[in-house]
Design a protein around this motif. Structure first.
Motif: not given
Length: 332
Positions: A170-176
């Motif tokens: 993916p071009p957008i990565i969300l990491l918590d």
């Protein structure tokens, strides 16, 4: 400019029950996010930095479309997220927690193939992608490719969760909080890959953490969030420059009485020291604009208090000082 992520005045409230006595409770409204707005460009890592309960995970869930906001809008790649769910979810890879969602009786490889199939990846492409990610995160080398998930260490679980977030490329990565509780080797590996994904491959990364050190070394920009409000934002250096130009005197002392030392410093210098017990004795911390002006007086106080100076340093404000300043209005 078309941003990878744009959040506009996001508000989220939770209704909970607050216990009163043994048999009664009352409804309580908790405002997790209070109208926050921010933007993320492709090719940058934006850190969302704050303590537990600040609103970091709620923000990630709303940006990923897993949670509806009460008001406000989210745009992903210029498209309004909640009106174009299929398109938006193709653009996003998300890592919420290390352990949730995997099947304990499947191997690392089998888990990734399962999720890749759910994502609709074609078989040959999926196998190629799984092999690439197992190599990238060194799971083959650690035996995680053919080991059952229930036998994984926490570090291996984190690497597999990260691999799952990258399955669709993916071009957008969300990491918590992707390195929470990890050993230094696994944490360092994940940080290095995150930086490469943004700076070499042009991906946009939203990275939540409460670790000051991690935010400073990983993130290009930082959003400081506290109690549902973004209290400041900028690069680590820009944030440091926003606070008063205070420097920190940090001294480690051997011997002496903490209460007596605190009273001596307060009465003689009109400053409130932070004193704590450390392995080598007592650590004294003072924030002051011109530390050179009080050094001689401070050393006289140490002599009067009958303590030996193990070390004494003058330091620039840290990112932790910045956060404390904006969150609480003081530097501790």
């Amino acid at each position: 400019m078309r941003y990878a992520v744009e959040a506009v005045r996001i508000v989220k409230k939770y209704v909970t029950k607050k216990r009163k006595g043994f048999f009664k409770s009352e409804t309580e409204v908790v405002e997790a996010l209070k109208g926050i707005s921010f933007k993320i460009r492709y090719g940058e890592i934006v850190g969302l930095l704050g303590p537990n309960g600040a609103g970091k995970t709620t923000t990630i869930k709303i940006v990923s479309t897993l949670l509806l906001p009460d008001s406000g809008k989210v745009f992903i790649d210029g498209v309004e997220a909640f009106k174009n769910l299929s398109y938006v979810r193709e653009k996003i890879g998300i890592m919420l927690t290390v352990e949730k969602g995997f099947f304990p009786k499947l191997t690392g490889r089998e888990n990734l193939i399962y999720f890749g199939t759910l994502y609709g990846l074609e078989r040959k492409l999926l196998e190629k992608r799984v092999n690439y990610l197992l190599d990238l995160l060194e799971l083959k080398e650690l035996g995680g490719s053919d080991k059952l998930y229930e036998e994984f260490s926490l570090g291996m679980k984190a690497r597999l969760a990260f691999a799952r977030a990258l399955l669709k490329d993916p071009p957008i990565i969300l990491l918590d909080e992707p390195t929470l509780g990890l050993d230094p080797v696994s944490a360092r590996k994940i940080r290095r890959i995150v930086k490469d994904l943004a700076h070499k491959e042009g991906k946009a990364v939203l990275y939540t953490t409460h670790n000051m050190f991690e935010a400073e070394i990983v993130c290009d920009r930082i959003l400081l969030i506290n109690k549902g409000v973004i209290v400041s934002e900028g690069t680590p250096e820009e944030l440091k420059n926003k606070i008063p130009k205070l420097k920190v005197i940090r001294a480690v002392l051997h011997g002496g009485n903490m209460e007596k030392l605190s009273k001596l410093i307060s009465s003689s210098l009109n400053l409130k020291p932070e004193i704590k017990i450390v392995e080598r004795g007592l650590e004294v911390k003072l924030a002051i604009k011109n530390p050179e002006e009080i050094l001689n007086d401070l050393l006289k106080i140490f002599n009067l208090a009958n303590v030996d100076v193990v070390s004494l340093n003058i330091e620039e404000p840290s990112l932790e000082d910045v956060f404390i300043y904006f969150a609480k209005g003081v530097i501790e």
